[in-house]
Design an enzyme around this catalytic site. Structure first.
Site, short mmCIF file in Angstrom:
data_model
loop_
_atom_site.label_atom_id
_atom_site.label_comp_id
_atom_site.label_asym_id
_atom_site.label_seq_id
_atom_site.Cartn_x
_atom_site.Cartn_y
_atom_site.Cartn_z
N ARG A 32 1.04 6.22 -0.96
CA ARG A 32 0.04 6.84 -0.10
C ARG A 32 0.72 7.76 0.90
O ARG A 32 1.73 7.42 1.47
CB ARG A 32 -0.78 5.78 0.63
CG ARG A 32 -1.97 5.34 -0.19
CD ARG A 32 -2.63 4.12 0.39
NE ARG A 32 -2.85 4.25 1.83
CZ ARG A 32 -3.54 3.36 2.52
NH1 ARG A 32 -4.03 2.30 1.93
NH2 ARG A 32 -3.70 3.51 3.81
N ARG A 62 1.52 5.23 13.14
CA ARG A 62 0.30 4.44 13.01
C ARG A 62 0.39 3.14 13.81
O ARG A 62 -0.59 2.72 14.41
CB ARG A 62 0.01 4.14 11.54
CG ARG A 62 -0.50 5.37 10.79
CD ARG A 62 -0.41 5.19 9.30
NE ARG A 62 -1.34 4.16 8.84
CZ ARG A 62 -1.16 3.44 7.74
NH1 ARG A 62 -0.06 3.60 7.01
NH2 ARG A 62 -2.05 2.57 7.37
N LYS A 86 -5.93 -6.66 6.18
CA LYS A 86 -7.35 -6.81 6.51
C LYS A 86 -8.25 -6.26 5.41
O LYS A 86 -9.32 -6.81 5.18
CB LYS A 86 -7.67 -6.29 7.90
CG LYS A 86 -7.67 -4.86 8.15
CD LYS A 86 -7.93 -4.61 9.62
CE LYS A 86 -7.53 -3.23 10.06
NZ LYS A 86 -7.43 -2.20 9.04
N ARG A 126 4.26 -0.04 -0.30
CA ARG A 126 2.96 0.09 -0.96
C ARG A 126 2.90 1.31 -1.89
O ARG A 126 3.43 2.35 -1.60
CB ARG A 126 1.85 0.24 0.09
CG ARG A 126 1.70 -0.98 0.95
CD ARG A 126 0.33 -1.10 1.54
NE ARG A 126 0.01 -0.03 2.47
CZ ARG A 126 -1.08 -0.04 3.23
NH1 ARG A 126 -1.94 -1.03 3.16
NH2 ARG A 126 -1.31 0.95 4.07
N ARG A 164 -12.19 1.32 16.11
CA ARG A 164 -10.76 1.39 16.37
C ARG A 164 -10.45 1.70 17.81
O ARG A 164 -9.31 1.64 18.23
CB ARG A 164 -10.13 2.48 15.50
CG ARG A 164 -9.81 1.96 14.15
CD ARG A 164 -8.79 2.84 13.48
NE ARG A 164 -8.45 2.25 12.19
CZ ARG A 164 -7.80 2.88 11.25
NH1 ARG A 164 -7.41 4.12 11.44
NH2 ARG A 164 -7.52 2.27 10.12
#
Ligand SMILES: [Zn+2]
Length: 215
Positions: free
Chosen positions: A159, A170, A11, A125, A86
């Site tokens: 990250r 998450r 997103k 990532r 959220r």
């Protein structure tokens, strides 16, 4: 427009592409919060405690960081909200704040994608330490191995919220806390679903069609 999707649904990438193509302002709560953390502001210090543990920041902190930015910006701008709201509480608060300014949510776009596909995407990532450019070991490697395309730096970092354990946390949080905002927008006739397993450019095209409909 509100972009809703689990971590790894692309997103952020979509919001950036749409910002360039339709001239709306992309507000990423994640980025805004990381800026606050880097500036070591009181808001940033609070946010860091939650984010480093893979948890959502409290509603008041998320709302404040977004509203502050909207109030400082162009009052006529269109916004793409990414990573916000959220929770149902944040969604209600956003409607209230927009209402006070004579504004409203045009569309809520859900980028839908299976958890297994997400886990695969998220574990690869990494980002440039110097400029923050994001990469992925399978989908987006630097053109020259180990050299950042954007700034030429050779230092990269995974990250801290991308370890396997925090990814599980998450995704769990997404299903428990964020997914309930989908019916909130569905009930208002604002929710549209897009298949997040399609290519990045196909997803962008679909969202553009949806927004063209809003006018
Ligand atoms: Zn870089």
């Amino acid at each position: 427009m509100i972009l809703i999707g689990p971590p790894g649904s692309g997103k952020g990438t979509q919001a950036q592409r749409l910002e360039q193509r339709i001239g709306a302002v992309h507000l990423s709560t994640g980025e805004l919060l990381r800026d606050e953390i880097a500036a070591e502001s009181p808001l940033g210090k609070t946010a860091a405690t939650y984010m480093n543990a893979g948890r959502l920041v409290p509603d008041q902190v998320a709302v404040k960081v977004v509203v502050d930015h909207m109030d400082r910006g162009d009052p006529d701008a269109d916004y793409i909200l990414d990573g916000f709201p959220r929770t149902t509480i944040q969604a209600e608060e956003l409607d209230r704040i927009l209402g006070e300014r004579g504004l409203e949510v045009g569309k809520a776009v859900e980028i839908y994608i299976e958890d297994d596909v997400l886990k695969e995407r998220l574990t690869g990532r990494f980002a440039c330490v110097k400029c923050g450019e994001g990469y992925h070991k399978s989908f987006k490697r630097p053109e020259i191995e180990d050299v950042c395309d954007k700034c030429g730096s050779i230092e990269f970092d995974v990250r801290s919220d991308d370890t396997e354990e925090t990814i599980r946390t998450r995704l769990g949080i997404y299903h428990v806390e964020t997914a309930p905002i989908l019916p909130y927008y569905e009930n208002r006739g604002l929710l549209v679903k897009v298949d997040g397993e399609k290519s990045v450019s196909d997803v962008t095209k679909e969202i553009e069609l949806i927004l063209a409909d809003v006018g």
